[in-house]
Design a protein around this motif. Structure first.
Motif, PDB file in Angstrom:
ATOM      1  N   ASN A   1      53.726  83.873  50.217  1.00 26.23           N
ATOM      2  CA  ASN A   1      52.379  84.365  49.982  1.00 26.23           C
ATOM      3  C   ASN A   1      51.460  83.294  49.396  1.00 26.23           C
ATOM      4  N   GLY A   2      51.991  82.089  49.213  1.00 28.96           N
ATOM      5  CA  GLY A   2      51.120  80.992  48.818  1.00 28.96           C
ATOM      6  C   GLY A   2      50.723  80.972  47.365  1.00 28.96           C
ATOM      7  N   THR A   3      51.384  81.777  46.501  1.00 32.60           N
ATOM      8  CA  THR A   3      51.042  81.707  45.087  1.00 32.60           C
ATOM      9  C   THR A   3      51.604  80.408  44.501  1.00 32.60           C
ATOM     10  N   GLN A   4      50.844  79.816  43.570  1.00 37.37           N
ATOM     11  CA  GLN A   4      51.255  78.542  43.000  1.00 37.37           C
ATOM     12  C   GLN A   4      51.582  78.698  41.528  1.00 37.37           C
ATOM     13  N   GLY A   5      52.565  77.920  41.076  1.00 36.16           N
ATOM     14  CA  GLY A   5      52.866  77.877  39.657  1.00 36.16           C
ATOM     15  C   GLY A   5      51.887  76.956  38.955  1.00 36.16           C
ATOM     16  N   SER A   6      52.187  76.636  37.693  1.00 41.86           N
ATOM     17  CA  SER A   6      51.270  75.778  36.957  1.00 41.86           C
ATOM     18  C   SER A   6      51.428  74.314  37.369  1.00 41.86           C
ATOM     19  N   PHE A   7      52.565  73.979  38.023  1.00 43.18           N
ATOM     20  CA  PHE A   7      52.782  72.593  38.425  1.00 43.18           C
ATOM     21  C   PHE A   7      52.394  72.395  39.884  1.00 43.18           C
ATOM     22  N   THR A   8      51.099  72.275  40.135  1.00 39.82           N
ATOM     23  CA  THR A   8      50.626  71.986  41.490  1.00 39.82           C
ATOM     24  C   THR A   8      50.732  70.483  41.726  1.00 39.82           C
ATOM     25  N   ILE A   9      50.453  70.066  42.963  1.00 39.68           N
ATOM     26  CA  ILE A   9      50.545  68.637  43.285  1.00 39.68           C
ATOM     27  C   ILE A   9      49.606  67.830  42.400  1.00 39.68           C
ATOM     28  N   GLU A  10      48.380  68.371  42.213  1.00 44.50           N
ATOM     29  CA  GLU A  10      47.399  67.642  41.408  1.00 44.50           C
ATOM     30  C   GLU A  10      47.888  67.506  39.970  1.00 44.50           C
ATOM     31  N   ALA A  11      48.447  68.625  39.434  1.00 44.67           N
ATOM     32  CA  ALA A  11      48.912  68.597  38.047  1.00 44.67           C
ATOM     33  C   ALA A  11      50.071  67.617  37.890  1.00 44.67           C
ATOM     34  N   VAL A  12      50.995  67.638  38.857  1.00 46.99           N
ATOM     35  CA  VAL A  12      52.145  66.732  38.780  1.00 46.99           C
ATOM     36  C   VAL A  12      51.688  65.285  38.877  1.00 46.99           C
ATOM     37  N   LYS A  13      50.702  65.044  39.742  1.00 44.80           N
ATOM     38  CA  LYS A  13      50.201  63.670  39.875  1.00 44.80           C
ATOM     39  C   LYS A  13      49.526  63.219  38.590  1.00 44.80           C
ATOM     40  N   GLN A  14      48.876  64.181  37.904  1.00 44.80           N
ATOM     41  CA  GLN A  14      48.176  63.869  36.661  1.00 44.80           C
ATOM     42  C   GLN A  14      49.160  63.417  35.580  1.00 44.80           C
ATOM     43  N   ILE A  15      50.257  64.195  35.399  1.00 43.52           N
ATOM     44  CA  ILE A  15      51.167  63.878  34.297  1.00 43.52           C
ATOM     45  C   ILE A  15      52.307  62.968  34.732  1.00 43.52           C
ATOM     46  N   GLY A  16      52.489  62.769  36.017  1.00 42.96           N
ATOM     47  CA  GLY A  16      53.576  61.906  36.483  1.00 42.96           C
ATOM     48  C   GLY A  16      54.778  62.731  36.885  1.00 42.96           C
ATOM     49  N   ASN A  17      55.449  62.275  37.942  1.00 44.59           N
ATOM     50  CA  ASN A  17      56.519  63.076  38.546  1.00 44.59           C
ATOM     51  C   ASN A  17      57.709  63.265  37.614  1.00 44.59           C
ATOM     52  N   SER A  18      58.239  62.162  37.073  1.00 47.26           N
ATOM     53  CA  SER A  18      59.417  62.263  36.203  1.00 47.26           C
ATOM     54  C   SER A  18      59.067  62.973  34.900  1.00 47.26           C
ATOM     55  N   GLN A  19      57.843  62.726  34.394  1.00 46.57           N
ATOM     56  CA  GLN A  19      57.424  63.395  33.165  1.00 46.57           C
ATOM     57  C   GLN A  19      57.403  64.901  33.362  1.00 46.57           C
ATOM     58  N   ALA A  20      56.888  65.347  34.526  1.00 49.00           N
ATOM     59  CA  ALA A  20      56.802  66.782  34.794  1.00 49.00           C
ATOM     60  C   ALA A  20      58.190  67.401  34.818  1.00 49.00           C
ATOM     61  N   ILE A  21      59.139  66.695  35.464  1.00 48.17           N
ATOM     62  CA  ILE A  21      60.511  67.209  35.518  1.00 48.17           C
ATOM     63  C   ILE A  21      61.099  67.292  34.119  1.00 48.17           C
ATOM     64  N   GLY A  22      60.878  66.241  33.334  1.00 44.25           N
ATOM     65  CA  GLY A  22      61.413  66.215  31.981  1.00 44.25           C
ATOM     66  C   GLY A  22      60.838  67.330  31.124  1.00 44.25           C
ATOM     67  N   GLN A  23      59.533  67.562  31.249  1.00 40.35           N
ATOM     68  CA  GLN A  23      58.896  68.603  30.439  1.00 40.35           C
ATOM     69  C   GLN A  23      59.469  69.978  30.716  1.00 40.35           C
ATOM     70  N   VAL A  24      59.850  70.240  31.978  1.00 37.95           N
ATOM     71  CA  VAL A  24      60.373  71.564  32.313  1.00 37.95           C
ATOM     72  C   VAL A  24      61.875  71.622  32.080  1.00 37.95           C
ATOM     73  N   LEU A  25      62.586  70.568  32.480  1.00 41.23           N
ATOM     74  CA  LEU A  25      64.057  70.592  32.450  1.00 41.23           C
ATOM     75  C   LEU A  25      64.587  70.724  31.036  1.00 41.23           C
ATOM     76  N   TYR A  26      63.970  70.026  30.077  1.00 41.35           N
ATOM     77  CA  TYR A  26      64.533  70.007  28.729  1.00 41.35           C
ATOM     78  C   TYR A  26      63.939  71.072  27.815  1.00 41.35           C
ATOM     79  N   THR A  27      63.090  71.954  28.378  1.00 44.87           N
ATOM     80  CA  THR A  27      62.567  73.055  27.561  1.00 44.87           C
ATOM     81  C   THR A  27      62.900  74.400  28.203  1.00 44.87           C
ATOM     82  N   ASP A  28      62.286  74.695  29.353  1.00 49.65           N
ATOM     83  CA  ASP A  28      62.506  75.999  29.990  1.00 49.65           C
ATOM     84  C   ASP A  28      63.902  76.109  30.589  1.00 49.65           C
ATOM     85  N   PHE A  29      64.425  75.002  31.118  1.00 51.06           N
ATOM     86  CA  PHE A  29      65.726  75.036  31.777  1.00 51.06           C
ATOM     87  C   PHE A  29      66.783  74.348  30.930  1.00 51.06           C
ATOM     88  N   LEU A  30      66.717  74.586  29.624  1.00 50.48           N
ATOM     89  CA  LEU A  30      67.656  73.957  28.692  1.00 50.48           C
ATOM     90  C   LEU A  30      69.086  74.385  28.982  1.00 50.48           C
TER      91      LEU A  30
END
Lengths: 170, 126
Positions: free
Chosen positions: A115-144
């Motif tokens: 249905n095309g719904t997007q989470g908070s990590f869109t392409i633009e957002a990921v590009k803004q904060i950096g790819n590895s940074q985005a993974i780190g921010q989610v992996l070590y907090t929400d997916f602990l």
């Protein structure tokens, strides 16, 4: 247009290489056909803007898993494996199994809803904060928890490999 | 318009592709040029694997010791451990003390496996 062409190229190479892997008679050739396969999977990840996953794909799969597969192949008696046909091996048993799995995958594909719904990590957002940074921010907090479970899985693999291989040595 | 993840192409990666194409083309071109210019006078001793050494005994495709497999397996597992550390190292300041301790737990669990491998003698060659 560029996107479609790129995807068709990567997908074709992946499928052709996968077919070569399962049809080659020499196991070493099979393993070597996995190398372009892994690189093209990394290409698809790049096209999906998943830079970190693409880098890991090359590092771990093309680098480490490939070596592991080659070692396993070299543990076999290649001269004996060579004469055995790859396709047609216990065909009556494996074909229904494979077709059932394929049916499951098709069912999942058909029943999934896009249905095309997007989470908070869109392409633009990921590009803004950096790819590895985005993974780190989610992996070590929400997916602990999955992250810590991953270490247990690695531990199990380590112990399993040592138990299986050491028993033969002693 | 529905935006799929691939709809924005990461075009800053195109030099990587060009580099790959040049690498493949270089291999093909050099071998082809060599094929046209080199003299080809094959003989029994020239085609043997070690032209200037002892006569080869047996087959190169022999079975390897399982010891190689243990080393390769341990390499893959610790390789994966390192992969998990990359995004953690980049986000180290943002994650703070919590991130530090969760990585300590992660490393501790894998250290158990390391000690096990050491004690079992999986790292010894003999």
């Amino acid at each position: 247009m560029l996107l479609q062409t790129g995807f068709i190229y990567f997908a074709t190479v992946i499928v052709v290489c996968a077919l070569m892997v399962i049809t080659r008679k020499n196991p070493v050739h099979s393993v070597l056909f996995m190398l372009p396969l892994f690189f093209h999977v990394a290409g698809i990840f790049i096209m999906l803007n998943a830079e970190f996953v693409a880098a890991v794909q090359v590092l771990v799969y093309a680098g480490a898993i490939m070596v592991l597969f080659l070692f396993v192949v070299m543990l076999l008696n290649i001269q004996k494996e060579r004469v055995r046909p790859r396709v047609g091996l216990k065909w009556t048993f494996t074909a229904p199994l494979g077709l059932t799995l394929f049916g499951f995958l098709v069912a999942i594909l058909v029943r999934s809803q896009y249905n095309g719904t997007q989470g908070s990590f869109t392409i633009e957002a990921v590009k803004q904060i950096g790819n590895s940074q985005a993974i780190g921010q989610v992996l070590y907090t929400d997916f602990l928890f999955p992250f810590e479970v991953a270490s247990v899985i690695l531990l199990v693999a380590m112990v399993g490999a040592i138990v299986l291989a050491k028993k033969r040595l002693d | 318009m529905l935006e799929t993840p691939g709809a924005v192409l990461p075009l800053n990666y195109w030099p990587v592709m060009v580099y790959g194409l040049i690498a493949i083309a270089f291999g093909i071109v050099t071998i082809t040029i060599g094929y046209f210019f080199r003299p080809s006078k094959p003989s029994q001793s020239k085609l043997s694997p070690y032209e200037c050494g002892c006569p080869p005994v047996g087959d190169a495709r022999e079975r390897f010791s399982v010891k190689f497999y243990i080393i390769a397996m341990l390499f893959v597992l610790f390789d994966l451990e390192t992969v998990f550390m990359f995004p953690w190292a980049i986000d180290f300041k943002a994650l703070g003390a919590f991130g530090f301790y969760e990585m300590l737990v992660f490393i501790f669990i894998l250290m158990v496996g390391y000690v096990y491998a050491w004690k079992k003698g999986a790292l010894d060659w003999d």
